[in-house]
Every structure is written in C-alpha cells, then in structure tokens.
Write an enzyme that holds these catalytic residues in place. Sequence first.
Site, short mmCIF file in Angstrom:
data_model
loop_
_atom_site.label_atom_id
_atom_site.label_comp_id
_atom_site.label_asym_id
_atom_site.label_seq_id
_atom_site.Cartn_x
_atom_site.Cartn_y
_atom_site.Cartn_z
N HIS A 110 -6.88 5.20 1.96
CA HIS A 110 -6.31 4.93 0.63
C HIS A 110 -6.39 6.10 -0.33
O HIS A 110 -5.92 6.01 -1.45
CB HIS A 110 -7.01 3.72 0.00
CG HIS A 110 -6.86 2.48 0.81
ND1 HIS A 110 -5.77 1.65 0.73
CD2 HIS A 110 -7.66 1.94 1.76
CE1 HIS A 110 -5.91 0.65 1.57
NE2 HIS A 110 -7.04 0.80 2.21
N ASN B 112 0.83 -1.21 0.00
CA ASN B 112 0.00 0.00 0.00
C ASN B 112 0.86 1.27 0.00
O ASN B 112 0.38 2.35 0.28
CB ASN B 112 -0.91 0.02 1.23
CG ASN B 112 -1.89 -1.13 1.22
OD1 ASN B 112 -2.37 -1.53 0.17
ND2 ASN B 112 -2.18 -1.67 2.39
C1 PLP Z 1 -5.47 0.19 6.56
C2 PLP Z 1 -6.78 0.74 6.92
C3 PLP Z 1 -7.09 1.08 8.23
C4 PLP Z 1 -6.18 0.75 9.37
O1 PLP Z 1 -5.10 1.58 9.41
P1 PLP Z 1 -3.78 1.08 10.18
O2 PLP Z 1 -3.02 2.32 10.37
O3 PLP Z 1 -3.13 0.09 9.27
O4 PLP Z 1 -4.23 0.45 11.46
C5 PLP Z 1 -8.29 1.72 8.49
N1 PLP Z 1 -9.16 1.97 7.51
C6 PLP Z 1 -8.92 1.61 6.23
C7 PLP Z 1 -9.93 1.92 5.19
C8 PLP Z 1 -7.74 0.98 5.91
O5 PLP Z 1 -7.50 0.59 4.67
#
Ligand code: PLP
Length: 383
Positions: free
Chosen positions: A207, A47
Amino acid sequence: MQQFNEHITQALADRQQQGLYRQRECLERIAQQVNYQGKMLLNFSSNDYLGLAQEPRLLQAWQQGLQRYGAGSGASPLVTGFNKPHQQLEQQLAQWLGYDRALLFNSGFSANQAVLFTLLNKTHSLLQDKLNHASLIEAGMLSPANMKRFKHNNVAHLRQLLTQQVDQASLVVTEGVFSMDGDLAPLADISKATQSSSSWLMVDDAHGCGVLGEKGRGSCDFANIKADILIVTFGKAFGLQGAAVLCNEQTAEYFVQFARHFIYSTAMPPAQAYALSTACELIQQDEWRREKLAHLSAEFEHVLDDAIAFNNTQSPIKPLLVGSSEKAMQLSQMLNQRGCWVSAIRPPTVPVNSARLRITLTASHNIEDVKYLATTINEVMYD
Ligand SMILES: *Cc1c(COP(=O)(O)O)cnc(C)c1O
C-alpha cells in the site's frame, strides 16, 4: 468423523450466526463509480490509489503488449515463460527502488509465501507485526521457523523479542502501510533495531509503493531506510496485478533455485509485464496523482465532523472505526443508499470489536466526491 457436507453446512451456519457472512457483489466499474444493481455509486473501496487502472496510456500499453507478445506466457519462468518484457520490468524495478534484483510473482500473496517458506528453516526466528497481512501470518504459522508476533508498531516489544532470540537469525517482517488501518510502520526505528541485532528486515509495501516517498518509491524511501527484502504488489497503486520481490543478487539467485511459488507457476503474461513497465513510468512521472491524494485527504478530514472519532492517516486508507460488525454493516448500507460504496470490514479480517468502514481515496476522485462522502458520513454516523 465429520463428513465433508456436514462440516461445510456447520461452518456456513456458524458464519451466518456470527454476522460475518461474506458476499461478493458483482459490480460494473465506470470511471470512479460502480454500477450496483442499476445504481451508480461513488467507489470509496478500491485500492487503485493513483487511478491508474483506467488510465488510457496504461490500457494502450497493455494492448500494444498483447499485439507484440501474444496472450499467455505459456510456461513458468525457468522453462520458457521469462521474456524480454519481464526482464525489462525487473531491471526497471530494481533500478527505481535501489536493489540489485527484482523477481516477478503472480501475486503479492504468493510472493510473501515464497519468501517466508524459502528463506526460513527451524533454526531461524520470524518476528512479525501482529497486524501483518494474512499471507504473511499464514506462511509464518506453517513455516518451521519460530514465529513470534510483536504488538502493532511497537518497537520496544520488537526489541525485547529480538534480545530473546540472539542465538537465532531473525527475520523481522512488517507492512510499510497497514492495509486496514492506513497507518505507517515506524520503519526508521524498526530498521535500527533490526540492524543492531544483525537480523534481516522485510517490508511488504503493497500500500505504500507508488503513493509515498520520492517519485513514489514507497514507505522505505519515505522513512529513509533500506529493507533487506522489499515486496511490492501491482494490484494497488500500479492499477494492474502481480508482485515483485526486491533483494540482493545472491538472495535473488537463491529464490530462483528454491522458491516453489516462483518455479512451479506460469509466468505472468508478457503483455502484462510490458504494461507494468508503463505503470512504473507513470508512477514516477505523474507527481500530480500524489499531490491530489494529499489534497483530497486534507479535504476529507476538514469536512468530517470533529465529533467523529477519526485520526487522519498519511496514506489514502482512511479507516472509520465503529466497533460492532452490525453497526459497520448498517453504516455501509446507509452510505450505499446515499450513493457511496464504502465496504464494511469485519473480523476476522480485523480484530474483534474493531469493525470499521475502510474508506480509500484515489487520484481519480474529485474534490466534490470527497466532500460529498464526508458530509454524508456526518449525516449517517449518529442516525
Ligand atoms: C493486497 C496485499 C497483499 C496481496 O497482494 P495480491 O497481489 O493482491 O495477492 C499482500 N500484502 C499486503 C499488505 C496487501 O495489502
């Protein structure tokens, strides 16, 4: 009464039998490749959309931060864990993204849980997109609020739920870019629906931030709306780790008083906050990273066989739906043998019968890498 050992053995056996058993693979990351059991593979499953995780200026900032501020923060933010670099980063985020305040959290998972648990009581209603991240859905299920899920990206369904909920203050929660599908939420329409019913809109832009919008401001900027609460996470396009909640002054104060994930957790290392400030600057300055992603995306679509069911997305997430978990695993293995690391995503992460290859492009891929991936997919898809 089931004993713990018995319960564990049973759960593992069930998982195995359903073809859903998950395994971690230990990888060594080298540029945009991963070393897997001695073999170098192109990584199409990270990612790190902007390629910042290995950007020398970012690594240098982290090292500089360590030298200036030491290793751990040593305490939670309300004790002595809130330092200059944290304050600087919060101000920078708030200014860049257009909010009164930003509050730092150690992860997106905890930021999401903190907001839902702290904001909602049993007089409130919570309306979530069906495909929201596990951290949001789980918090909603455990929350005393009345939770309903609307059909994915379906504003008509959301409106219908909002009219049923007129006597309750509602919090509407959606992702900006959906993590497993790469599609964008119809934020302009969702925002309109939310405003006309005096509820609040929360957007989890894990994202989208860094990738979409003017200077990478994210999905809301791209859709020309402002959410009441915005979640940004630093584990994706920022190339680091952590998260922030953006909101108005009073709401931030409310979280500082009452959000247990904030109050009772050690603050992120100050050096990390310092490095994140640099990430923030790079995201805004390096327009070429977003331009490159657009270029790679077009090339991927162009080279991929027309016969393959693929709807291109406006994000770096390119899902190839294949249906069964077995087929997804098989394709993932075939790509692996041909030099590409592409993870298969299976239920329960995605709905039953929608197992897929989740391909992600990053600004550190070369055009040749992406052409090679698409060509290889063309070869293995119908094998
Ligand atoms: C990755 C993600 C999270 C969690 O974030 P982290 O910092 O990895 O705990 C929350 N919401 C979405 C939509 C994600 O893709």
